[in-house]
Design a protein around this motif. Structure first.
Motif, PDB file in Angstrom:
ATOM      1  N   GLY A  27      32.993  21.673  58.270  1.00 45.94           N
ATOM      2  CA  GLY A  27      34.161  20.817  58.070  1.00 45.94           C
ATOM      3  C   GLY A  27      33.827  19.388  57.740  1.00 45.94           C
ATOM      4  O   GLY A  27      34.731  18.576  57.504  1.00 45.94           O
ATOM      5  N   ALA A  28      32.532  19.031  57.719  1.00 43.61           N
ATOM      6  CA  ALA A  28      32.122  17.660  57.422  1.00 43.61           C
ATOM      7  C   ALA A  28      31.829  17.543  55.935  1.00 43.61           C
ATOM      8  O   ALA A  28      30.738  17.872  55.477  1.00 43.61           O
ATOM      9  CB  ALA A  28      30.889  17.277  58.250  1.00 43.61           C
ATOM     10  N   ARG A  49      18.691  29.683  54.401  1.00 44.79           N
ATOM     11  CA  ARG A  49      18.285  29.369  53.034  1.00 44.79           C
ATOM     12  C   ARG A  49      17.451  28.091  52.983  1.00 44.79           C
ATOM     13  O   ARG A  49      16.461  28.013  52.254  1.00 44.79           O
ATOM     14  CB  ARG A  49      19.516  29.222  52.139  1.00 44.79           C
ATOM     15  N   LEU A  50      17.872  27.090  53.756  1.00 48.99           N
ATOM     16  CA  LEU A  50      17.112  25.843  53.790  1.00 48.99           C
ATOM     17  C   LEU A  50      15.712  26.080  54.345  1.00 48.99           C
ATOM     18  O   LEU A  50      14.725  25.551  53.813  1.00 48.99           O
ATOM     19  CB  LEU A  50      17.860  24.815  54.640  1.00 48.99           C
ATOM     20  N   ALA A  61      23.941  19.251  52.811  1.00 45.60           N
ATOM     21  CA  ALA A  61      25.345  18.866  52.625  1.00 45.60           C
ATOM     22  C   ALA A  61      26.244  20.099  52.607  1.00 45.60           C
ATOM     23  O   ALA A  61      27.370  20.068  53.125  1.00 45.60           O
ATOM     24  CB  ALA A  61      25.501  18.071  51.331  1.00 45.60           C
ATOM     25  N   GLU A  62      25.761  21.198  52.024  1.00 41.41           N
ATOM     26  CA  GLU A  62      26.561  22.428  52.004  1.00 41.41           C
ATOM     27  C   GLU A  62      26.738  22.987  53.416  1.00 41.41           C
ATOM     28  O   GLU A  62      27.826  23.452  53.783  1.00 41.41           O
ATOM     29  CB  GLU A  62      25.893  23.462  51.112  1.00 41.41           C
ATOM     30  N   LEU A 110      29.582  29.997  63.712  1.00 41.80           N
ATOM     31  CA  LEU A 110      28.191  29.631  63.463  1.00 41.80           C
ATOM     32  C   LEU A 110      27.549  30.474  62.366  1.00 41.80           C
ATOM     33  O   LEU A 110      26.499  30.089  61.837  1.00 41.80           O
ATOM     34  CB  LEU A 110      27.370  29.777  64.749  1.00 41.80           C
ATOM     35  N   THR A 111      28.149  31.599  62.007  1.00 43.19           N
ATOM     36  CA  THR A 111      27.541  32.499  61.018  1.00 43.19           C
ATOM     37  C   THR A 111      27.277  31.803  59.685  1.00 43.19           C
ATOM     38  O   THR A 111      26.152  31.869  59.168  1.00 43.19           O
ATOM     39  CB  THR A 111      28.419  33.742  60.825  1.00 43.19           C
ATOM     40  N   PRO A 112      28.269  31.123  59.068  1.00 43.25           N
ATOM     41  CA  PRO A 112      27.961  30.458  57.797  1.00 43.25           C
ATOM     42  C   PRO A 112      26.955  29.324  57.946  1.00 43.25           C
ATOM     43  O   PRO A 112      26.191  29.045  57.028  1.00 43.25           O
ATOM     44  CB  PRO A 112      29.319  29.937  57.325  1.00 43.25           C
ATOM     45  N   VAL A 113      26.961  28.655  59.105  1.00 37.83           N
ATOM     46  CA  VAL A 113      25.987  27.588  59.324  1.00 37.83           C
ATOM     47  C   VAL A 113      24.584  28.168  59.383  1.00 37.83           C
ATOM     48  O   VAL A 113      23.641  27.634  58.782  1.00 37.83           O
ATOM     49  CB  VAL A 113      26.316  26.817  60.616  1.00 37.83           C
ATOM     50  N   ARG A 114      24.433  29.270  60.101  1.00 35.68           N
ATOM     51  CA  ARG A 114      23.121  29.922  60.165  1.00 35.68           C
ATOM     52  C   ARG A 114      22.666  30.365  58.779  1.00 35.68           C
ATOM     53  O   ARG A 114      21.484  30.232  58.431  1.00 35.68           O
ATOM     54  CB  ARG A 114      23.175  31.129  61.099  1.00 35.68           C
TER      55      ARG A 114
END
Length: 239
Positions: free
Chosen positions: A117-118, A75-76, A110-111, A66-70
């Motif tokens: 993985g999507a 940033r968003l 999208a990033e 979850l770290t990169p998703v967070r």
């Protein structure tokens, strides 16, 4: 036989034959049971420790995933928060910047999805209609040479390396019956050809709009999404 009187020793009763062997066997059995209890308690401790370590490992892996998703969502959040402050300020940005702002937000989303993985699977007008990648939202009449081709893209698709997560929502061209068709379509074109829209406008009005669509276009979206022949298996948007 004279009764036993105080002060006289009690006569010893001889043990029955085999009593010593029985006593020894019972003692040995009690020791074995005690050892088995100790082993069982030790096994329970090992199982509890392994379960706790497994839970900690799973939690750690989940947090690591979850770290990169967070990070992307942070940033968003910052970008949208800054823009909201700008639009609330005394100097409102010009409307021409809205399109660029929304495009930047979609790229950020999208990033974030890509980090899960999507990956985005972009469709384009002119692509052949593919039931594995495309979801027909509606059809539009076109000339014979563009029958079965994508006319417009309403929503991008997303996929992992091994399966399609969401099919791209597209508008597909359909040649009206008898409009200059020189030869019948082959088997591949027939299989990929989207279903025709209903003839009765009242039938279209009875269908709810698809997700993300509003007004008359939303009603067309819902009608096409529910039309037989539209592949929906594995499409997360339709789960």
């Amino acid at each position: 036989m004279l009764p036993h009187s105080p002060g006289h020793p009690t006569p010893e009763v001889p043990a029955p034959p085999g009593a010593d062997e029985v006593l020894e066997a019972l003692t040995h059995l009690a020791e074995q049971v005690a050892r088995e209890h100790e082993r069982a308690a030790h096994r329970e401790q090992i199982i509890d420790r392994l379960h706790a370590e497994n839970q900690e490992l799973r939690h750690g892996l989940l947090q690591e995933a979850l770290t990169p998703v967070r990070a992307g969502l942070y940033r968003l959040y910052d970008s949208v928060h800054r823009e909201a402050a700008r639009w609330r300020g005394p100097k409102t940005p010009s409307a021409e910047h809205v399109g660029a702002l929304l495009e930047a937000i979609t790229e950020e989303v999208a990033e974030v999805l890509a980090r899960t993985g999507a990956e985005r699977v972009e469709a384009a007008p002119g692509d052949p209609y593919d039931t594995a990648l495309h979801r027909p939202v509606r059809t539009e009449p076109v000339e014979a040479g563009r029958d079965g081709l994508v006319v417009a893209v309403l929503a991008d698709g997303f996929a992992t390396p091994d399966r399609v997560l969401r099919k791209a929502g597209v508008v597909v061209g359909r040649t009206p019956a008898g409009a200059g068709l020189s030869a019948p379509a082959d088997a591949g074109e027939t299989a990929n050809r989207p279903p025709a829209p209903p003839e009765d406008p009242a039938q279209e009005a009875g269908h709810p709009g698809a997700e993300g669509g509003g007004g008359q276009e939303g009603r067309h979206d819902g009608e096409a999404a529910e039309r037989p022949g539209t592949a929906r298996n594995g499409d997360e948007e339709n789960v």
